[in-house]
Design a protein around this motif. Structure first.
Motif, PDB file in Angstrom:
ATOM      1  N   ASN A  75       0.622  -1.154  -0.036  1.00 59.49           N
ATOM      2  CA  ASN A  75       0.018   0.027  -0.112  1.00 59.49           C
ATOM      3  C   ASN A  75       0.811   1.389  -0.010  1.00 59.49           C
ATOM      4  OD1 ASN A  75      -2.733   1.141   0.421  1.00 59.49           O
ATOM      5  ND2 ASN A  75      -1.629   2.023   2.260  1.00 59.49           N
ATOM      6  N   GLN A  88      -6.820   6.983   4.026  1.00 60.31           N
ATOM      7  CA  GLN A  88      -7.918   7.893   3.850  1.00 60.31           C
ATOM      8  C   GLN A  88      -8.152   8.931   4.991  1.00 60.31           C
ATOM      9  OE1 GLN A  88      -8.372   4.878   4.400  1.00 60.31           O
ATOM     10  NE2 GLN A  88      -9.385   5.167   6.429  1.00 60.31           N
ATOM     11  N   CYS A 204      -5.072   0.196  14.530  1.00 60.56           N
ATOM     12  CA  CYS A 204      -4.193  -0.037  13.505  1.00 60.56           C
ATOM     13  C   CYS A 204      -2.889  -0.312  13.795  1.00 60.56           C
ATOM     14  CB  CYS A 204      -4.196   1.432  12.586  1.00 60.56           C
ATOM     15  SG  CYS A 204      -5.481   1.051  11.180  1.00 60.56           S
TER      16      CYS A 204
ATOM     17  N   SER B  75      -8.096   7.422  -1.563  1.00 63.62           N
ATOM     18  CA  SER B  75      -8.105   6.514  -0.555  1.00 63.62           C
ATOM     19  C   SER B  75      -9.448   6.087   0.112  1.00 63.62           C
ATOM     20  CB  SER B  75      -6.798   6.780   0.116  1.00 63.62           C
ATOM     21  OG  SER B  75      -5.643   6.971  -0.628  1.00 63.62           O
ATOM     22  N   ALA B  76      -9.663   4.549   0.186  1.00 59.01           N
ATOM     23  CA  ALA B  76     -10.888   4.319   0.957  1.00 59.01           C
ATOM     24  C   ALA B  76     -10.614   3.074   1.779  1.00 59.01           C
ATOM     25  CB  ALA B  76     -11.595   4.162  -0.249  1.00 59.01           C
ATOM     26  N   GLY B  77      -9.926   3.315   2.922  1.00 59.21           N
ATOM     27  CA  GLY B  77      -9.618   2.130   3.579  1.00 59.21           C
ATOM     28  C   GLY B  77     -10.622   2.155   4.988  1.00 59.21           C
ATOM     29  N   PRO B  78     -10.816   1.080   5.592  1.00 59.59           N
ATOM     30  CA  PRO B  78     -12.055   1.083   6.742  1.00 59.59           C
ATOM     31  C   PRO B  78     -11.568   2.260   7.738  1.00 59.59           C
ATOM     32  CG  PRO B  78     -10.288  -0.846   6.785  1.00 59.59           C
ATOM     33  CD  PRO B  78      -9.963   0.010   5.657  1.00 59.59           C
ATOM     34  N   THR B  79     -12.670   2.628   8.566  1.00 53.35           N
ATOM     35  CA  THR B  79     -12.511   3.252   9.661  1.00 53.35           C
ATOM     36  C   THR B  79     -12.768   2.476  10.876  1.00 53.35           C
ATOM     37  OG1 THR B  79     -12.887   5.540  10.885  1.00 53.35           O
ATOM     38  CG2 THR B  79     -14.744   4.276   9.824  1.00 53.35           C
ATOM     39  N   VAL B 124      -8.317  -4.150   6.009  1.00 54.05           N
ATOM     40  CA  VAL B 124      -6.935  -4.096   6.263  1.00 54.05           C
ATOM     41  C   VAL B 124      -6.954  -2.210   6.924  1.00 54.05           C
ATOM     42  CG1 VAL B 124      -4.631  -3.879   6.056  1.00 54.05           C
ATOM     43  CG2 VAL B 124      -5.806  -5.816   5.707  1.00 54.05           C
ATOM     44  N   GLY B 125      -6.724  -1.871   7.932  1.00 56.98           N
ATOM     45  CA  GLY B 125      -6.680  -0.414   8.035  1.00 56.98           C
ATOM     46  C   GLY B 125      -5.613   0.237   7.700  1.00 56.98           C
ATOM     47  N   GLY B 126      -5.670   1.342   7.092  1.00 55.45           N
ATOM     48  CA  GLY B 126      -4.288   1.789   6.434  1.00 55.45           C
ATOM     49  C   GLY B 126      -3.952   1.653   5.182  1.00 55.45           C
ATOM     50  N   ALA B 127      -4.589   0.529   4.885  1.00 58.58           N
ATOM     51  CA  ALA B 127      -4.238   0.044   3.313  1.00 58.58           C
ATOM     52  C   ALA B 127      -5.268   0.911   2.049  1.00 58.58           C
ATOM     53  CB  ALA B 127      -4.543  -1.386   3.249  1.00 58.58           C
ATOM     54  N   GLY B 128      -5.351   2.288   2.409  1.00 57.46           N
ATOM     55  CA  GLY B 128      -6.337   3.118   1.734  1.00 57.46           C
ATOM     56  C   GLY B 128      -6.475   3.129   0.158  1.00 57.46           C
ATOM     57  N   ALA B 129      -5.056   3.235  -0.042  1.00 56.21           N
ATOM     58  CA  ALA B 129      -4.831   3.206  -1.581  1.00 56.21           C
ATOM     59  C   ALA B 129      -4.904   2.038  -2.231  1.00 56.21           C
ATOM     60  CB  ALA B 129      -3.296   3.651  -1.750  1.00 56.21           C
ATOM     61  N   LEU B 130      -4.547   0.783  -1.856  1.00 56.19           N
ATOM     62  CA  LEU B 130      -4.528  -0.379  -2.056  1.00 56.19           C
ATOM     63  C   LEU B 130      -5.975  -0.803  -2.341  1.00 56.19           C
ATOM     64  CD1 LEU B 130      -2.057  -2.282  -2.873  1.00 56.19           C
ATOM     65  CD2 LEU B 130      -2.820  -3.464  -0.687  1.00 56.19           C
TER      66      LEU B 130
END
Lengths: 301, 184
Positions: A75, A88, A204, B75-79, B124-130
């Motif tokens: 990522n 994000q 996280c 980017s669109a990872g989970p919160t 996976v938190g923080g993997a927003g670009a992926l």
């Protein structure tokens, strides 16, 4: 901060060292610097964190944990390559300004310049508007500001700008406790490990844990913030503090939370501690939880 | 395991999923995080009409960054899902069958997922670009004034997630910690 504190105050040097005229720094330069650092910090995660993640991906015993760590590295590589925010949650923008006392800031209001820099960086970097204008009213300000500004006056004629983007999944799990002298190092240890244990999977992990010890109520929290953004390859100058950092990291990694809380031996990548003198009656300790995308960048003007 | 959501989770799917399963989701998700979930829950409480029918739907707790030119979404990872606990029961009662977020919940949540036969999926938190690369289309369908917190309809392809709480109330996070905990 962070060096062993002298037991008597330093004498300020005399008038002979005063420059003939102050150095002029335009606040617009500060605006542009804040904007640039904000974008860079969000798209390019630091090499220190990347190296720590790569190493953790090799050491992690949980197969699922290793897989998650590899996804995180992928990522961050993707974000750098395509120049998009890695996460994000592009964070609440925390700006530290160390302003040389021989600097004269000109061309406008400093605080307004910092917030304009946050607005520009958010627009240019396609960052998220993550700020509400009032904590109770909760209406989005629509420009990702204002940020949080910490200003220090230091010797010299330069300005040091540090921009940190603090995601709130981890910020929400941070805590502060006013321990007493009798609680000692054991009390600090218990509070730090308990705080990470309570943060669990939600912040996280693998985490970067910033710990402030000493000072007053508000300074202690700030120390913890400075600790969390200290580069992972810059160790504390004091040997006893380094040892405490190592011991805490080991204890935290025995909690089993693991990458993303799905189990494993890498719950944290690092524990960073900053210390400051405190009152004879007190032992404040603050824990600022940082997620794995520990974003910060700095520059000199 | 592949999961197709068109635009509801198939009737038997929640039953089949077990905590620890990895899933690849293709189909339609609705986004809602703190502010939107708060509004949906308030509308449900007041008996007001909802901007979208929630029966059988899958909610993804995300607030994306703006799309760059040429991108479908930023980017669109989970919160963190646990913040939505006050809204969880009204949403499940309204028919939501799965919620996607990151991180564990307080113990009460597993009971609620079991009671309503719904599941919690963790991305996976923080993997927003992926994760953004799995999004094929995105459109705001409600509460546009909330900006990144507006309700979006997302069309996703092979969106990766783990079953973290299943419809029997089994919790991957608790299992993981029991297995790996060494100290305290």
């Amino acid at each position: 901060m962070g060096d062993a504190q002298p037991l008597k105050p330093k004498e300020p040097s005399g008038r002979a060292s005063a420059p003939l005229s102050p150095r002029l720094v335009w606040v617009d330069d500060i605006r542009r610097t804040v904007a640039r650092l904000l974008v860079e910090a969000n798209v390019a995660i630091g090499e220190d964190v990347l190296n720590a993640l790569r190493q953790a991906a090799e050491e992690e015993e949980s197969e699922l944990g290793r897989d998650i760590l590899r996804q995180l590295v992928a990522n961050y590589d993707l974000a750098r390559r395509e120049r998009v925010p890695a996460c994000q949650d592009t964070g609440l923008t925390i700006v530290f300004l160390e302003i040389g006392q021989d600097v004269h800031l000109v061309g406008g209001d400093l605080r307004a310049a910092v917030d304009a820099g946050i607005r520009d960086g958010t627009r240019d970097g396609f960052l998220r508007n993550s700020v509400v204008g009032d904590p109770l009213g909760r209406e989005n300000t629509g420009y990702n500001g204002p940020g949080v500004l910490h200003v220090d006056i230091v010797p010299g004629d330069r300005v040091h700008v540090t921009v940190a983007c603090k995601g709130f999944g981890s910020e929400n799990k941070s805590r502060l406790k006013m321990l007493t002298p009798a609680d000692g190092v054991a009390g600090i240890r218990d509070f730090v490990v308990e705080t990470v244990d309570r943060a669990g999977a939600q912040a996280c992990p693998p985490l970067i844990v910033g710990v402030g010890i000493g000072g007053s109520f508000e300074l202690c929290a700030r120390l913890a913030k400075q600790a969390v953004i200290r580069p992972l390859n810059r160790r504390h100058p004091r040997e006893d503090i380094r040892r405490l950092e190592d011991e805490l990291l080991e204890e935290i990694n025995r909690l089993g939370i693991g990458p993303q809380g799905m189990g494993g031996i890498r719950t944290a990548l690092a524990v960073n501690i900053e210390v400051y003198p405190t009152h004879i009656a007190g032992l404040p300790v603050a824990v600022n939880i940082g997620c794995h995308s520990n974003r910060h960048m700095d520059a000199w003007i | 395991m592949f999961l197709t959501i068109d635009p509801v989770l198939p009737d038997d799917a929640a039953e089949m999923l077990k905590a620890g399963d990895q899933v690849m989701i293709t189909g339609e998700l609705l986004t809602a995080r703190d502010a939107a979930c708060g509004r949906l829950a308030a509308a449900l409480k007041a008996g007001d009409p909802l901007p979208v029918d929630l029966a059988g739907r899958v909610i993804y707790a995300v607030g994306p960054t703006p799309a760059k030119p040429g991108q479908v979404i930023g980017s669109a990872g989970p919160t963190t899902a646990a913040r939505l606990l006050p809204y969880l029961e009204p949403l499940l009662k309204a028919g939501v069958k799965a919620l996607i977020g990151k991180g564990d919940w307080p113990p009460d949540a597993a009971t609620l997922f079991a009671r309503y036969g719904a599941v919690y999926l963790a991305a996976v938190g923080g993997a927003g670009a992926l994760i953004a690369r799995t999004v094929r289309a995105a459109e705001v369908i409600a509460y546009p004034d909330l900006g990144p917190e507006a309700v979006h309809r997302l069309s996703v392809e092979r969106f990766p997630a783990f079953v973290a709480v299943d419809a029997r109330g089994a919790d991957l996070y608790r299992q993981a910690r029991d297995r790996w905990r060494r100290g305290r």
